[in-house]
Design a protein around this motif. Structure first.
Motif, PDB file in Angstrom:
ATOM      1  N   ASP A 135      -0.975  -6.641  -0.595  1.00 41.08           N
ATOM      2  CA  ASP A 135      -1.513  -5.992  -0.274  1.00 41.08           C
ATOM      3  C   ASP A 135      -1.015  -4.821  -0.700  1.00 41.08           C
ATOM      4  OD1 ASP A 135      -3.661  -4.132   2.288  1.00 41.08           O
ATOM      5  OD2 ASP A 135      -1.511  -3.438   1.836  1.00 41.08           O
ATOM      6  N   ALA A 136      -2.688  -4.219  -1.663  1.00 40.23           N
ATOM      7  CA  ALA A 136      -2.435  -3.047  -2.509  1.00 40.23           C
ATOM      8  C   ALA A 136      -1.972  -1.565  -2.024  1.00 40.23           C
ATOM      9  CB  ALA A 136      -3.499  -2.805  -3.146  1.00 40.23           C
ATOM     10  N   GLY A 137      -2.138  -1.732  -1.171  1.00 38.13           N
ATOM     11  CA  GLY A 137      -2.399   0.373  -0.642  1.00 38.13           C
ATOM     12  C   GLY A 137      -0.268  -0.145   0.323  1.00 38.13           C
ATOM     13  N   ARG A 138       0.804  -0.632   0.616  1.00 31.51           N
ATOM     14  CA  ARG A 138       1.566  -0.939   0.865  1.00 31.51           C
ATOM     15  C   ARG A 138       2.418  -0.947  -0.656  1.00 31.51           C
ATOM     16  NH1 ARG A 138       1.258  -5.256   4.681  1.00 31.51           N
ATOM     17  NH2 ARG A 138       1.148  -7.426   2.777  1.00 31.51           N
ATOM     18  N   GLY A 139       1.616  -1.652  -1.763  1.00 30.20           N
ATOM     19  CA  GLY A 139       2.772  -1.480  -2.808  1.00 30.20           C
ATOM     20  C   GLY A 139       2.447  -0.014  -3.154  1.00 30.20           C
ATOM     21  N   ARG A 140       1.541   0.315  -3.274  1.00 26.36           N
ATOM     22  CA  ARG A 140       1.166   2.004  -3.531  1.00 26.36           C
ATOM     23  C   ARG A 140       2.691   2.760  -2.980  1.00 26.36           C
ATOM     24  NH1 ARG A 140      -3.261   7.066  -3.661  1.00 26.36           N
ATOM     25  NH2 ARG A 140      -1.686   8.140  -4.380  1.00 26.36           N
ATOM     26  N   ASP A 179       3.034  -7.022  -2.985  1.00 29.73           N
ATOM     27  CA  ASP A 179       2.498  -6.054  -2.421  1.00 29.73           C
ATOM     28  C   ASP A 179       2.389  -5.426  -3.881  1.00 29.73           C
ATOM     29  OD1 ASP A 179       2.349  -6.338  -0.037  1.00 29.73           O
ATOM     30  OD2 ASP A 179       3.464  -4.968   0.876  1.00 29.73           O
ATOM     31  N   LEU A 180       3.304  -4.665  -4.341  1.00 28.51           N
ATOM     32  CA  LEU A 180       3.536  -4.308  -6.072  1.00 28.51           C
ATOM     33  C   LEU A 180       3.230  -4.637  -6.691  1.00 28.51           C
ATOM     34  CD1 LEU A 180       5.449  -1.774  -6.769  1.00 28.51           C
ATOM     35  CD2 LEU A 180       6.436  -2.973  -7.068  1.00 28.51           C
ATOM     36  N   TYR A 230      -1.313  -3.734  -6.354  1.00 31.70           N
ATOM     37  CA  TYR A 230      -1.240  -2.277  -6.314  1.00 31.70           C
ATOM     38  C   TYR A 230      -1.109  -2.075  -8.119  1.00 31.70           C
ATOM     39  CZ  TYR A 230      -0.348   2.958  -6.601  1.00 31.70           C
ATOM     40  OH  TYR A 230      -0.751   4.136  -7.436  1.00 31.70           O
ATOM     41  N   SER A 266      -4.786  -3.389  -9.339  1.00 29.58           N
ATOM     42  CA  SER A 266      -5.906  -2.421  -8.959  1.00 29.58           C
ATOM     43  C   SER A 266      -5.552  -0.780  -9.767  1.00 29.58           C
ATOM     44  CB  SER A 266      -5.643  -1.949  -7.987  1.00 29.58           C
ATOM     45  OG  SER A 266      -4.280  -1.078  -7.658  1.00 29.58           O
ATOM     46  N   LEU A 267      -4.613  -0.549 -10.816  1.00 23.14           N
ATOM     47  CA  LEU A 267      -4.723  -0.177 -11.369  1.00 23.14           C
ATOM     48  C   LEU A 267      -5.321   0.495 -12.734  1.00 23.14           C
ATOM     49  CD1 LEU A 267      -0.901   1.369 -10.870  1.00 23.14           C
ATOM     50  CD2 LEU A 267      -3.050   2.752 -10.220  1.00 23.14           C
TER      51      LEU A 267
END
Ligand code: HEC
Ligand code: HEC
Length: 257
Positions: A122-127, A247-248, A251, A254-255
Motif C-alpha cells: 500500500d503506497a500510503g502506508r509506504g509513504r 508498502d515502501l 510508494y 508511484s514516484l
C-alpha cells in the motif's frame, strides 16, 4: 480506451490493471489473455530462462520485466527479436509455433505486473514508512524536502524498474552505481571533505559535499582521496518486515515526478 493488462493473481483469481498510470509500455497490443500469460510462463522457463534468468534480469543491460525493451518496444518487434535473434549477440533465433509465440509475448509483457502483484503493498502506508520509521529523508531528497547524501528520489519510479528498486533496498552496496560512490578527501590545507562523487576524470573530481554544495578539486592538490565502496545506506531487508517493504516499494514505484 486505456490499454489493460490482465493476469493470474497469487491464489488463482484474475485481475486486470489499467496501464495509464503504469509503466507506459509502447505496445501495439492492448490485452493479453490470462491463459496465454500462463502458458507463456512455461515457454519462458523452457526457452528463455537459461539465459535471461527466471526473473528476466540475468542478461547484462536487458531487464525483460522492466517494461522498456530497446529493440522490442512493440509486440511485432518482440516477435522479430525472438524469431530472428539479434545478429552478433548471444540472442539466437528461436523457433516457436504460433501458440508458443502468443504466449511468450503475453508473458514477457506481463512480467513486471506479476512481480507487482506479488510484491507491491500500500503506497500510503509506504509513504508513512518513508517519512517515519525508514528515515529515508535523512539522506534522500524528495519533492524539495530531505537531505542530499543520496540521490533525489522524486522521479525514481519513472526511471527505475521495480526490480531495481527492490534490489536497492535489499542490497544498497551491491547495486551502488560507481558514480554514486561516497568520497572522502583531504585538501592541501588539511580540510577533510566527504560527499558523493558526481564526476571524475584523470585530473579532477567533482563532488556534492555533505552540505549539498557542488565542489570541484584538482587531484594533484589533494593530500588524500578515497572512493568508498560501501554504501552508507542500510540494507532494509533486516530492518523492515516483508509487508513494510512491500508498502515502501509501492510508494517508490508511484514516484514519477
Ligand atoms: C542463449 C541465450 C539466450 C536465450 C536462450 C534467449 N536470449 Fe534473449 N537475449 C540474449 C542476449 C545475450 C541478449 C542481449 C543481446 C545484446 O544486445 O547484446 C538478449 C536480448 C533479448 C531481447 C532484447 C532486449 C532489448 O532491450 O531490446 C529480448 C526482447 C529477448 N532477448 C527476449 C528473449 C526471449 C523472449 C527468449 C525466449 C523465447 C530469449 N530472449 C532467449 C540471450 C538469450
Ligand atoms: C544513510 C543514508 C541513506 C539512507 C538512510 C537511505 N538511503 Fe537510499 N541511498 C543512499 C545513497 C548514498 C544512495 C546512492 C547509491 C548507494 O550508495 O547505494 C542510495 C540509493 C538509493 C536508491 C537507488 C537510487 C537509484 O538511483 O537507483 C533507492 C531507491 C533508495 N536509496 C531508497 C531509499 C529508501 C526508500 C530509504 C528509506 C527506507 C533510503 N534509501 C534510506 C543513502 C541512504
Amino acid at each position: 480506451m486505456q490499454p489493460r493488462i490482465c493476469g493470474p493473481m497469487v491464489g488463482g483469481a484474475v485481475l486486470c490493471l489499467s496501464l495509464g498510470i503504469g509503466q507506459g509500455y509502447a505496445q501495439d497490443h492492448a490485452e493479453y489473455e490470462p491463459a496465454d500469460i500462463e502458458y507463456g510462463r512455461s515457454v519462458y522457463l523452457e526457452q528463455c530462462a537459461a539465459c535471461h534468468g527466471e526473473d528476466g534480469d540475468a542478461v547484462a543491460g536487458v531487464d525483460l520485466r522492466g517494461g522498456r525493451l530497446r529493440r522490442a518496444a512493440l509486440d511485432r518487434e518482440l516477435i522479430q527479436v525472438i524469431r530472428n535473434g539479434i545478429p552478433g549477440t548471444g540472442m539466437l533465433a528461436i523457433d516457436l509455433d504460433t501458440a508458443e509465440m502468443t504466449g511468450i509475448v503475453a508473458y514477457v509483457r506481463n512480467m513486471t505486473y506479476e512481480i507487482d502483484v506479488a510484491t507491491l503493498g500500500d503506497a500510503g502506508r509506504g509513504r508513512a514508512i518513508f517519512e517515519g520509521a525508514g528515515d529515508c529523508l535523512s539522506c534522500h531528497r524528495l519533492q524539495g524536502r530531505g537531505l542530499r547524501t543520496g540521490p533525489d528520489l522524486t522521479r525514481i519510479g519513472a526511471v527505475r524498474p521495480l526490480s531495481a528498486l527492490r534490489r536497492s533496498l535489499l542490497d544498497p552496496t551491491g547495486t551502488m552505481r560507481p558514480i554514486d560512490r561516497p568520497v572522502e578527501l583531504v585538501t592541501a590545507d588539511g580540510t577533510r571533505v566527504t560527499g558523493r562523487r558526481l564526476n571524475e576524470d584523470t585530473y579532477t573530481v567533482q563532488i556534492l559535499d555533505d552540505d549539498a554544495r557542488l565542489r570541484s578539486f584538482d587531484k594533484a592538490d589533494l593530500r588524500e582521496f578515497h572512493v568508498i565502496a560501501q554504501s552508507p545506506m542500510p540494507a532494509y531487508g533486516d530492518r523492515l518486515d516483508p509487508a513494510a517493504l512491500a508498502d515502501l516499494l509501492a510508494y517508490l514505484v508511484s514516484l514519477k515526478g
